[in-house]
Each structure stands twice: as C-alpha cells, then as structure tokens.
Design an enzyme around this catalytic site. Structure first.
Site, PDB file in Angstrom:
ATOM      1  N   LYS A  27       0.847  -1.210   0.000  1.00  7.67           N
ATOM      2  CA  LYS A  27       0.000   0.000   0.000  1.00  7.67           C
ATOM      3  C   LYS A  27       0.870   1.243   0.000  1.00  7.67           C
ATOM      4  O   LYS A  27       1.998   1.246   0.510  1.00  7.67           O
ATOM      5  CB  LYS A  27      -0.970   0.040   1.191  1.00  7.67           C
ATOM      6  N   ASP A 154      -3.295  -1.451   9.444  1.00 10.12           N
ATOM      7  CA  ASP A 154      -3.334  -1.438   7.975  1.00 10.12           C
ATOM      8  C   ASP A 154      -3.874  -2.745   7.385  1.00 10.12           C
ATOM      9  O   ASP A 154      -4.078  -2.832   6.174  1.00 10.12           O
ATOM     10  CB  ASP A 154      -1.916  -1.246   7.394  1.00 10.12           C
TER      11      ASP A 154
HETATM   12  P1  ATP Z   1       3.832   0.328   8.385  1.00  9.73           P
HETATM   13  O1  ATP Z   1       3.918   1.524   7.504  1.00  9.73           O
HETATM   14  O2  ATP Z   1       2.537  -0.421   8.321  1.00  9.73           O
HETATM   15  O3  ATP Z   1       4.322   0.535   9.785  1.00  9.73           O
HETATM   16  P2  ATP Z   1       6.250  -0.662   7.197  1.00  9.73           P
HETATM   17  O4  ATP Z   1       6.120  -0.882   5.732  1.00  9.73           O
HETATM   18  O5  ATP Z   1       7.021   0.546   7.614  1.00  9.73           O
HETATM   19  O6  ATP Z   1       4.812  -0.714   7.790  1.00  9.73           O
HETATM   20  P3  ATP Z   1       6.568  -3.454   7.688  1.00  9.73           P
HETATM   21  O7  ATP Z   1       7.465  -4.063   6.682  1.00  9.73           O
HETATM   22  O8  ATP Z   1       5.117  -3.672   7.526  1.00  9.73           O
HETATM   23  O9  ATP Z   1       6.903  -1.901   7.851  1.00  9.73           O
HETATM   24  O10 ATP Z   1       7.033  -4.039   9.094  1.00  9.73           O
HETATM   25  C1  ATP Z   1       7.177  -3.347  10.279  1.00  9.73           C
HETATM   26  C2  ATP Z   1       7.813  -4.285  11.298  1.00  9.73           C
HETATM   27  O11 ATP Z   1       6.970  -5.422  11.511  1.00  9.73           O
HETATM   28  C3  ATP Z   1       9.142  -4.875  10.824  1.00  9.73           C
HETATM   29  O12 ATP Z   1      10.215  -4.071  11.226  1.00  9.73           O
HETATM   30  C4  ATP Z   1       9.185  -6.242  11.485  1.00  9.73           C
HETATM   31  O13 ATP Z   1       9.876  -6.185  12.695  1.00  9.73           O
HETATM   32  C5  ATP Z   1       7.735  -6.577  11.814  1.00  9.73           C
HETATM   33  N1  ATP Z   1       7.193  -7.723  11.035  1.00  9.73           N
HETATM   34  C6  ATP Z   1       6.559  -8.764  11.527  1.00  9.73           C
HETATM   35  N2  ATP Z   1       6.170  -9.597  10.553  1.00  9.73           N
HETATM   36  C7  ATP Z   1       6.560  -9.083   9.404  1.00  9.73           C
HETATM   37  C8  ATP Z   1       6.442  -9.486   8.046  1.00  9.73           C
HETATM   38  N3  ATP Z   1       5.835 -10.625   7.674  1.00  9.73           N
HETATM   39  N4  ATP Z   1       6.973  -8.677   7.106  1.00  9.73           N
HETATM   40  C9  ATP Z   1       7.570  -7.505   7.468  1.00  9.73           C
HETATM   41  N5  ATP Z   1       7.707  -7.092   8.738  1.00  9.73           N
HETATM   42  C10 ATP Z   1       7.213  -7.859   9.715  1.00  9.73           C
END
Ligand code: ATP
Length: 316
Positions: A27, A154
């Site tokens: 997203k 989300d």
């Molecule tokens: P958001 O903007 O929703 O906070 P993001 O894109 O910045 O998300 P994500 O990759 O969704 O970050 O992940 C945030 C944290 O969630 C990661 O640093 C990790 O520690 C944890 N996590 C747990 N499961 C997963 C997964 N399957 N994929 C990615 N991160 C995960």
C-alpha cells in the site's frame, strides 16, 4: 434468480486439499493526515490508502503445526516465530473460528521490510485469506477485514485493496468513489528501513517544539482528483504529514525526492513512514523511464514502476 446479497458468504465451505497461494499488494498513502495522540497511544488518522502492484505471496499447506518459512526480501533477518505477522494473523483467525492453528505457511517477499509500504500488514492479510481457504472457513471479505483489525491497523485495507479512506487508527475502511483509472507510480527503495514508531515520535517532537496543533483535515482535493483522470491534478492533491519527520531522521531521502522531480516526476513524496519514496508518472512509459533513471542513480537501492489501484489479498 436473484443474486445473493453477499455472494462470498454463500461460498461452499470446502477446505482446500492442495496448497493455497495468495497474492497481496503493497500500500501507499495518497494522503496521510496524522492527528493528535489518542488515549490508547495511537494517533488519530485520516488517510487515503491505495494498493499498488508490488506483491508478496503467502502459500498455505496442510500440516500438523503452524510453521513459517520464507524467501526474498528480508529472508534471514525477519523472525519466523509468533512475532511474525503471518503467524499472528493465522493464530487470530484460528482462535476466532475455533479451529486448530495447523498449517505450513511459506512467504515469498518482494515488499521491503519497514519500507513504509505496510509489507508486514500485507503478509498478515494474505495469511488470513490463505488460512480461511485452507481451513474451509468461508469467511466473507468484510468478516476477514474485521478480524484483520485485531492484527494491525493497515491489515483490513490489505484484505480489501483498491483505494479507500482509512479513519480511526487507519483500521476503519470505506472505499473511495473513484473513476476507474490506472495510475502509474514509481517506488524508489532505500537501503535499510525506518521504524514507524520512531517516525511518529519524531513527528510528535517536531509538533511539540513548534507548539503546532495536529488538525485532521478532510482530503477533499484528493477525493475530487480521484474522480477525474488528470495525473497533474492528482499530483497537486497528494500529501503526507509524516514526510518532514521521515526526512529529519533520514535527510538523504531529500536527494531521492529531488532526483525523481529532476527526472520529470509529476510529484514525489515519502511513502507512509518511509524510507521508500514514491513518484507519480504521466503514464506507463513515463513510469518505466523514471524507474530506470532513478535505479541508475546512487541515491536509491533500486526503483520499480507499479500501477494502482489493484485488489487486496486474493487466492491465485
Ligand atoms: P507500516 O507503515 O505499516 O508501519 P512498514 O512498511 O514501515 O509498515 P513493515 O514491513 O510492515 O513496515 O514491518 C514493520 C515491522 O513489523 C518490521 O520491522 C518487522 O519487525 C515486523 N514484522 C513482523 N512480521 C513481518 C512481516 N511478515 N513482514 C515484514 N515485517 C514484519
């Protein structure tokens, strides 16, 4: 014969015998309005989510325990235990449905970790849809979106996909009435991630320092832009309240934004909490040119052209 009111609810409840593969998009936020902190510690949000064609995939097979393996982005770094959102989502679904949490799950990851693209939430949404099919639960998409809210803010959007308004802490979703248009974007990936809680803390610090209030305006210009097909109008309506905080933590992202606009992007901004940068292109050819120009610069790790909106987590 009349259509059933909710066709998905009428699906036969047949558990899948073979592996179930589910594809789920990343997203972006076309508008990310961050309001004051609520009593429960979350910020009040008004956001317009948009699902784009960068995908993770979760496959689910029968097994006598709940296990997870993975390949791709973040393999070897991301824990595969109950702290992984895939396992968390499967566990919440099993508990809600009163079934044993038994599945062999495999994650193929392209969405960068902690990239501001909600990859973890996407994986959770894919796990809900995959386990629902594997266990023959036949939950409707709206039911799965409701369960998804327990896993993360989300996650409901990534079950549904498309373009949608998110309110509350982002988990209350209503589809946006938009013209059926394919918008063309470029995602420029950075090396390393940014922690979303840290970016929120920096935003609060900046607001405290400036004694700035945190008003939550309605994204009226954006809603109007989504009802027509002019990317120039959409470019002027994009906005992200987290951008200044992400830039304060990673000033070099300013060079990525400059590189994109110098290369002719209609607009450039930080995606969610960053560090991925997001650019709007005129059309598919312009997006692919922008992506190759950005990928060739030393300021970003790589860049890809994507389109949106696309559907949420779907069985392949
Ligand atoms: P958001 O903007 O929703 O906070 P993001 O894109 O910045 O998300 P994500 O990759 O969704 O970050 O992940 C945030 C944290 O969630 C990661 O640093 C990790 O520690 C944890 N996590 C747990 N499961 C997963 C997964 N399957 N994929 C990615 N991160 C995960």
């Amino acid at each position: 014969m009349t259509e059933p009111l909710n066709a998905e609810r009428e699906r036969p409840r047949l558990a899948a015998s073979g592996p179930v593969r589910v594809r789920v998009p990343a997203k972006i936020n076309l508008h990310l309005g961050v309001g004051p902190i609520r009593r429960d510690g979350y910020h009040e949000l008004t956001t317009v989510y948009h699902a784009v064609s960068l995908y993770d995939e979760v496959s689910a097979r029968r097994g006598d325990q709940l296990t997870l393996t993975m390949e791709g982005e973040g393999a070897g770094e991301l824990p595969l235990d109950e702290s992984n959102l895939v396992i968390r989502a499967a566990t919440v679904l099993a508990k809600t449905a009163g079934v044993a949490a038994q599945a062999r799950l495999h994650l193929r990851k392209q969405i960068p970790i902690a990239g501001g693209l909600a990859g973890g939430s996407a994986d959770a949404a894919a796990a809900l849809v995959a386990c629902d099919a594997l266990w023959g639960l036949g939950r409707s998409r709206d039911d799965l979106a409701e369960i998804a809210a327990e896993v993360g803010s989300d996650v409901p959007f990534l079950v549904l996909g498309g373009t949608a308004l998110g309110t509350g802490r982002g988990e209350t979703i209503s589809p946006v009435l938009a013209r059926p248009t394919a918008w063309h974007w470029v995602l420029a990936f950075a090396t390393g991630g940014l922690s979303t809680p840290e970016v929120y803390r920096e935003l609060d610090r900046q607001r405290d320092a400036l004694l700035a209030p945190a008003p939550l305006g309605a994204p009226d210009d954006l809603m109007a832009a989504l009802r027509q097909r002019d990317p120039g109008v959409l470019a002027a309506a994009l906005g992200n309240d987290m951008q200044a905080a992400a830039l304060a933590l990673r000033p070099e992202l300013g060079d990525v934004l400059d590189a994109g606009t110098d290369a002719g992007a209609l607009a450039g901004m930080i995606s969610g909490s960053g560090p991925t940068c997001l650019f709007l292109a005129r059309d598919a050819a312009h997006a692919s040119l922008l992506a190759s120009t950005l990928a060739a610069t030393p300021v970003c790790r790589s860049a890809v052209a994507v389109t949106g909106p696309v559907p949420g987590a779907r069985v392949l």
